[in-house]
Structures are given as C-alpha cells and as structure tokens.
Design an enzyme around this catalytic site. Structure first.
Site, PDB file in Angstrom:
ATOM      1  N   GLY A 180     121.125  24.111 -49.857  1.00 30.69           N
ATOM      2  CA  GLY A 180     120.508  24.287 -51.168  1.00 30.69           C
ATOM      3  C   GLY A 180     121.464  24.712 -52.261  1.00 30.69           C
ATOM      4  O   GLY A 180     121.461  24.148 -53.364  1.00 30.69           O
ATOM      5  N   LYS A 191     127.181  35.958 -45.663  1.00 32.47           N
ATOM      6  CA  LYS A 191     127.431  36.666 -44.410  1.00 32.47           C
ATOM      7  C   LYS A 191     128.048  35.781 -43.333  1.00 32.47           C
ATOM      8  O   LYS A 191     127.639  34.646 -43.140  1.00 32.47           O
ATOM      9  CB  LYS A 191     126.129  37.263 -43.866  1.00 32.47           C
ATOM     10  CG  LYS A 191     125.537  38.356 -44.747  1.00 32.47           C
ATOM     11  CD  LYS A 191     124.289  38.928 -44.104  1.00 32.47           C
ATOM     12  CE  LYS A 191     123.704  40.055 -44.941  1.00 32.47           C
ATOM     13  NZ  LYS A 191     122.476  40.641 -44.307  1.00 32.47           N
ATOM     14  N   GLY A 193     119.005  24.288 -42.836  1.00 35.98           N
ATOM     15  CA  GLY A 193     119.199  24.717 -41.453  1.00 35.98           C
ATOM     16  C   GLY A 193     119.579  23.597 -40.515  1.00 35.98           C
ATOM     17  O   GLY A 193     120.449  23.760 -39.651  1.00 35.98           O
ATOM     18  N   ARG A 216     113.678  16.692 -53.294  1.00 40.20           N
ATOM     19  CA  ARG A 216     113.222  16.258 -51.967  1.00 40.20           C
ATOM     20  C   ARG A 216     112.139  15.187 -52.052  1.00 40.20           C
ATOM     21  O   ARG A 216     112.067  14.310 -51.188  1.00 40.20           O
ATOM     22  CB  ARG A 216     112.732  17.467 -51.161  1.00 40.20           C
ATOM     23  CG  ARG A 216     113.876  18.331 -50.649  1.00 40.20           C
ATOM     24  CD  ARG A 216     113.388  19.532 -49.883  1.00 40.20           C
ATOM     25  NE  ARG A 216     114.504  20.232 -49.258  1.00 40.20           N
ATOM     26  CZ  ARG A 216     114.410  21.422 -48.687  1.00 40.20           C
ATOM     27  NH1 ARG A 216     113.241  22.049 -48.660  1.00 40.20           N
ATOM     28  NH2 ARG A 216     115.470  21.989 -48.144  1.00 40.20           N
TER      29      ARG A 216
END
Length: 386
Positions: free
Chosen positions: A340, A193, A363, A36
């Site tokens: 990630g 999930k 996100g 980053r």
C-alpha cells in the site's frame, strides 16, 4: 506454477463467480481510492464479453460474521463498479440461497466475510457457494495468503476453478522476478519494524545480490553496525538478527541521513550518520546515500520494491524515496513493486507508467517474496493438476 486461466475456458452462458479484491478505503460512504476496483474491471469485462452471467464478491473491512453493518456494505463499491463498467451493478444482500443473474449482467454479492464460516474456510459454506456457479474465478491475489471459503474452499468444490487475469498477471510477474531473475537482483524492503518483515528479509537475503533496507528497518541495521540512531524507531532486541542477515548478502547502509526532533517537523537536517545525536530522529536517507543507491539501481537486472525509505508523506522527508522511485522508473531492469505505501509513493511521484508491474496486494505480496505457499494459489494448482 500451473493453473487454469479464465481466458482458457468457454464462459458463454455460464454462471461465473468472481472473487475479487475490492477492499477499498471508504469514508462517509465515499470511496477515497478506487485502485483495486479499477484493477478488477478487466477480469469482469472479459467474462461479460465471453457471454457469462457474472457474480462478483469481495470482503470489505473487518465485519463481524453474521452481522452486516452499514459501514461494511459493498454498496459504494457496487456503485463505483457500475460507473466503471457503464452498466447497472445490482447488490444482493442474502445470496447464499441463490442469485438471479443472466448472461451479460453483473451482480455484486454482499460482503463475503459477513457469512458465518468464511474466515474459517468452512466446507459446508464453500460447497453452498460452489453450487451457485459453473465456473469459479479467483482474481483476488491480495487475499491469496488467506485460506477462506471464497479464496480456498470454493476453488476445491466448484465445477471449474481458475485464475482471473489479475491473479494470473500477479503470479507471472512475481515468478519472473524471483523464479529466474535477470541479475543483479536488488530488493528494496522498508517499513517501521524488522519484526514484521524479518522472515521476508531472511528469505530474500538468500536470493538477492543486494538488499536495500529503509525506514525503521534501516535504523535497526544501523544499530547493529554500531552507528548512533538517537531516538529513532528501532528494535534493539533484533540487532542479532540484523547482523545475521547483513552477513548473508550485501546490505548497503546510509552514509548520511535526514533527521528532525519529531515526525511532524516541517524541515529536516542532513547529517553524516556518525553525527546523529541523542535527540535526533532519522526520518529519511540523505542525498549522498540516495544518489549512491540510485546509481547502483542502474546496474540492476531485476528490482523488487516494497516500502518507502523515509516518511514520504511529509515533504521534508520525501526526497530519499523520490530519488529511488525515479531511479527505479528510469532503470532498464525488470521492476515490480507492491504494498500500500509503495503504491502511494508511486502515485505521488507519478511513475506508475514506468514500473513493469505494480501489485495491488500487501500481505500476499510479502508472503510470496518470502517463499511461502499461498493457500488460494495452491488450491488452483491442485485443481489444474487433477
């Protein structure tokens, strides 16, 4: 999508405040992955070359507002940025009262989330920060889904607000992939999930020509299709949602899988999906499935990839992800990848140079795929539109 770009603005002699995403992993005071920071360097260099006095800030970790602990400090980030820029980057701790920085210099402003009101997008705090600069630059797409003082409020109150090159590139790449994509459009969405990515899966099902699912998400879809999954990770209460999504678009399910008794197993067994036993854990797609999916990717016009399809950190269960990763790299499609774990897989298999665009965001990347309005982007658009 209309917003001002930093490249369009005369920065000579201007005080430029850059909100970057420098939230990197730090262990024992050392940075373990500087991806980053490297991604943010071009924007900072561009401002310096234009003759600006540059202030850079970011969040790091999850500090308590009003309290700066040693592990929350941007000190190691400032050191690494200085190494990459080949110049001194000083770190200023208490910066809301003013910052001494001259054209050609870079000052790192300490962890912005230590400031009280940052996470709540406090207007008074945003106005105080806006007074520090002539030009505000948001180059932190990774935080664009959060309405905070340095990502949203500052864009509202700064004299000039614009997107840095990293932010602009992210928005252009995602817009190209989803706004008017070359068809067929294939999305690969994997993770542990369904619940964490349910709205994304539902939104993508309405846009894509094929939705490839992997990991625990695929197990829930297998369960919905009446297939045995043994003791694999799955969400039985979301079987109905999985059926609904599968009814909206093509969701190719594995014909064979790699199973083992536990995640830590050193080797797996390939089984046809119907032969999975009660003691098995599905930890990767099988070779037949991987080859079939790889072949289908050859026909794609656009590929959006988020998440490895197996427990790729364990070599015994990495082959499925590797096969798809190399197929994506070889594809003639426009390819974009984010998240990630996805970036980790790309680096592991050495294919970064073959992906058209790699997003550093997690996100924000997912929320953009879902079709949500990102607060930081909306603030830049509002300023551009008057």
């Amino acid at each position: 999508m209309r917003f001002k770009r930093m490249a369009e603005i005369d920065l000579r002699g201007k005080r430029v405040f850059i909100r970057a995403d420098l939230n990197v992993p730090v262990e024992d005071g050392g940075i373990t992955d500087d991806t980053r920071i490297r991604a943010s360097v071009p924007g900072i260099q561009q401002a310096l070359k234009a003759g600006a006095a540059v202030m850079v800030t970011s969040h790091l970790g999850r500090p308590t507002e009003g309290t700066l602990k040693p592990e929350d400090s941007l000190a190691p980030v400032a050191r690494r940025l200085g190494e990459l820029l080949k110049m001194e980057v000083s770190l200023k701790r208490d910066w809301l009262g003013g910052v001494d920085v001259k054209p050609g210099q870079v000052v790192m402003l300490e962890n912005c989330r230590v400031n009280k009101g940052e996470k709540k997008d406090d207007e008074a705090l945003a106005r105080k920060m806006a007074a520090l600069c002539d030009v505000y630059v948001n180059d932190a797409f990774g935080t664009a889904h959060r309405a905070e003082a340095t990502t949203h409020g500052l864009a509202r109150f700064a004299k000039v607000a614009c997107a840095g090159p990293l932010m602009a590139a992210e928005l252009e790449a995602l817009g190209k992939a989803l706004g008017n994509p070359a068809r067929p459009l294939v999305a690969i969405v994997a993770g542990s999930k369904v619940s964490t990515k349910l709205t994304i899966l539902d939104a993508l099902a309405k846009k894509v020509d094929s939705l490839v699912v992997g990991g625990g998400i695929a197990n829930t879809f297998l369960l919905a299709a009446g297939k045995p999954i043994g003791k694999s990770l799955a969400e039985k209460d979301l079987v109905g949602e999985a059926k609904k999504i599968a009814g909206s678009t093509s969701v190719p399910l594995p014909s064979d899988v790699v199973v083992a008794p536990a995640l830590e197993a050193r080797e797996g067994t390939v089984k046809k999906v119907d032969a999975v036993s009660g003691d098995d854990m599905i930890l990767d797609i099988g070779p037949d499935t991987a080859r079939a999916l790889a072949a289908s990717l050859e026909q794609a016009g656009t590929i959006v990839w988020n998440g490895p399809v197996g427990v790729f950190e364990n070599e015994a269960f990495a082959k499925g992800t590797e096969t798809l990763a190399r197929a994506i790299a070889k594809s003639k499609a426009y390819t974009i990848a984010g998240g990630g774990d996805t970036v980790a897989a790309i680096n592991k298999f050495g294919i970064a140079g073959d992906i058209d665009y790699i997003s550093t965001a997690g996100g924000a990347f997912l929320e953009f795929l879902e079709g949500k309005t990102l607060p930081a982007v909306a603030a830049l658009e509002a300023r551009a539109n008057g």
